[in-house]
Design a protein around this motif. Structure first.
Motif, PDB file in Angstrom:
ATOM      1  N   VAL A  53      30.574 -19.940   8.339  1.00 32.00           N
ATOM      2  CA  VAL A  53      31.072 -20.960   7.988  1.00 32.00           C
ATOM      3  C   VAL A  53      31.991 -20.361   6.955  1.00 32.00           C
ATOM      4  N   THR A  78      33.306 -20.113  11.881  1.00 33.67           N
ATOM      5  CA  THR A  78      34.037 -21.326  11.739  1.00 33.67           C
ATOM      6  C   THR A  78      34.560 -21.792  10.464  1.00 33.67           C
ATOM      7  N   GLN A  96      28.921 -28.280   8.325  1.00 37.41           N
ATOM      8  CA  GLN A  96      28.879 -27.640   9.258  1.00 37.41           C
ATOM      9  C   GLN A  96      27.247 -26.909   9.447  1.00 37.41           C
TER      10      GLN A  96
END
Length: 224
Positions: A53, A78, A96
């Motif tokens: 992330v 991400t 996330q």
């Protein structure tokens, strides 16, 4: 030993002011690739199932995507918008994170960590709930106060590094706490809930790039 999902939250919100560069330091070139490229690569090379992330200011989404596009194959990353402070940026990244995960929180401008350090932090977190890499202080240290200053025993102090690594059941509830300016890193947040902090040996090469000299040192280390 139980295996868990592995999530690396890489926080890359620097502006490059201390570098004296127009380009934010995480996007400066290091050995032919952006600093951030090396940081991401360290995690995805450590474990085949690592998920990343990447937390950056919204204004940096375009250059961050360029970094991701430079990988030979699309990395499992991400992009997430950063927050007002590091605490809020990590908080955004944690949205996330699923349950039953091991979460690494790492500075985007520490590109020289090894896969061995990532794996050791993971294994120690499974055993102790968290793992915070540290190195010894090598310089003499003095404490200053209104009355003057005095020497202190450097053996009683450690220099903190990242990736600060936690079981999700420790980290997620901790970051539900209200923000406190005393939260200088993730360990201080988790400690607020009463969890003991487990220190593990860090790496001298795991430097944080904040000034031009750091970039020169990092380049030399990568050439070794």
């Amino acid at each position: 030993m139980q295996q868990r999902k592995k999530i690396a939250i890489i926080v890359a919100g620097g502006s490059g002011t201390r570098m004296g560069a127009a380009v934010p330091k995480q996007f400066l070139e290091l050995a032919g690739k952006p600093v951030l490229y090396h940081t991401i690569a360290a995690f995805i090379n450590a474990y085949a199932d690592m998920q990343v992330v990447l937390v950056v200011p919204e204004t940096h989404f375009a250059p961050a995507q360029q970094v991701l596009n430079s990988f030979p194959a699309p990395p499992p990353v991400t992009l997430v918008k950063g927050g007002e402070t590091r605490f809020h940026s990590v908080q955004n990244g944690l949205q996330q994170v699923p349950d039953n995960a091991v979460v690494f929180v790492h500075d985007g401008v520490r590109p020289l960590l090894t896969a061995a350090l990532v794996r050791h932090c993971y294994e120690q977190t499974l055993l102790h709930g968290n793992a915070i890499p540290v190195i010894d202080m090598k310089d003499s240290v003095r404490e200053t106060n209104a009355a003057g200053n005095k020497a202190v025993n450097r053996e009683q102090f450690k220099i903190i590094q990242t990736p600060q690594t936690f079981l999700s059941e420790q980290l997620l509830p901790a970051f539900a706490l209200p923000y406190d300016p005393l939260f200088t890193d993730e360990a201080t947040v988790v400690e607020k809930l009463g969890h003991p902090i487990h220190l593990v040996p860090g790496e001298d090469r795991n430097i944080k790039i904040t000034r031009p000299l750091d970039l020169v040192i990092a380049e030399a280390l990568l050439r070794q």
